[in-house]
Design an enzyme around this catalytic site. Sequence first.
Site, short mmCIF file in Angstrom:
data_model
loop_
_atom_site.label_atom_id
_atom_site.label_comp_id
_atom_site.label_asym_id
_atom_site.label_seq_id
_atom_site.Cartn_x
_atom_site.Cartn_y
_atom_site.Cartn_z
N MET A 16 0.84 -1.18 0.00
CA MET A 16 0.00 0.00 0.00
C MET A 16 0.88 1.25 0.00
O MET A 16 2.05 1.17 -0.34
CB MET A 16 -0.95 -0.02 1.20
CG MET A 16 -1.85 -1.25 1.23
SD MET A 16 -2.99 -1.33 -0.17
CE MET A 16 -3.76 -2.90 0.09
N CYS A 17 0.40 2.38 0.45
CA CYS A 17 1.11 3.63 0.33
C CYS A 17 0.88 4.47 1.58
O CYS A 17 0.13 4.10 2.48
CB CYS A 17 0.62 4.41 -0.90
SG CYS A 17 0.54 3.43 -2.42
#
Length: 281
Positions: free
Chosen positions: A1-2
Amino acid sequence: MCRWLAYSGTPVLLEQLIYRPQHSLIDQSLHSRLGVETTNGDGFGVGWYADSETGPSVFRDVGPAWNNRNLRELSRNLRSRMFFAHIRASTGTAVQETNCHPFRHGRWLWMHNGAVVDFHRFRRELVLRIDPSLFNAVEGTTDSEVLFFLALTLGLEEDPPGAVERMVGLVETIGRANGVENPVQMTVATGDGEMLWGFRYSSEHRSRSLFYSTDVDTLRALYPDNPVLAMVSEETRLIVSEPLGDLPGAWNEVPESSYGIVGPGRDELCPFRPQAAPRAA
């Protein structure tokens, strides 16, 4: 993810947001505390608004943010009233500049943490629902950019919350028709240079982390000697994937299935409810 942050308020140097805090976005690129991955090194990007007459500018690169000399140089001299900053951990699509956030169209910026689950199974159906007038503006291969252009197709420029609710409803309908029961996992920031919106939602109601900063007047009362708080206006706000420090009372978790609106004279937190998918043309 980020990991990402969105800032709206008194013009500040980018360096003050992404380098100086105790648990800055640069620190999170190596040592994320709340993300799925500890390291977020698959590219980065920043977006900003220089003035009220021009649209946003973006700077993106495929390398990790923690050792990018151009980002360091830029951040020391770039000042704006609204910043978007994103560090990427790919969920499967290529590490290339056109897949780095934030994405831009006209006056609008967009960035996303999360994923469309099993995106490859129904990507074609989603892409074909993008308005033909917008289709050629899609440059990359990510689910995040497809979500942005679907939201634009469904009225982002006129009604941002409604457009994102319709977009999520569409993705959930098409995903479930393809055997994906919980297709959407997202925290999203979008804005037009004047207003900023932040969304937290997942189909299974177990969303990735998202926080907003406490109002400046309250923080000044708690920390009267803090020099940073003396410099910014009462309308200054941050929305972040995870807190930038451990100052008690400074950060509040965005509730599950909610969105916030930040802008001059307006600060709201509202429930997020996906809307029924519109019929295909």
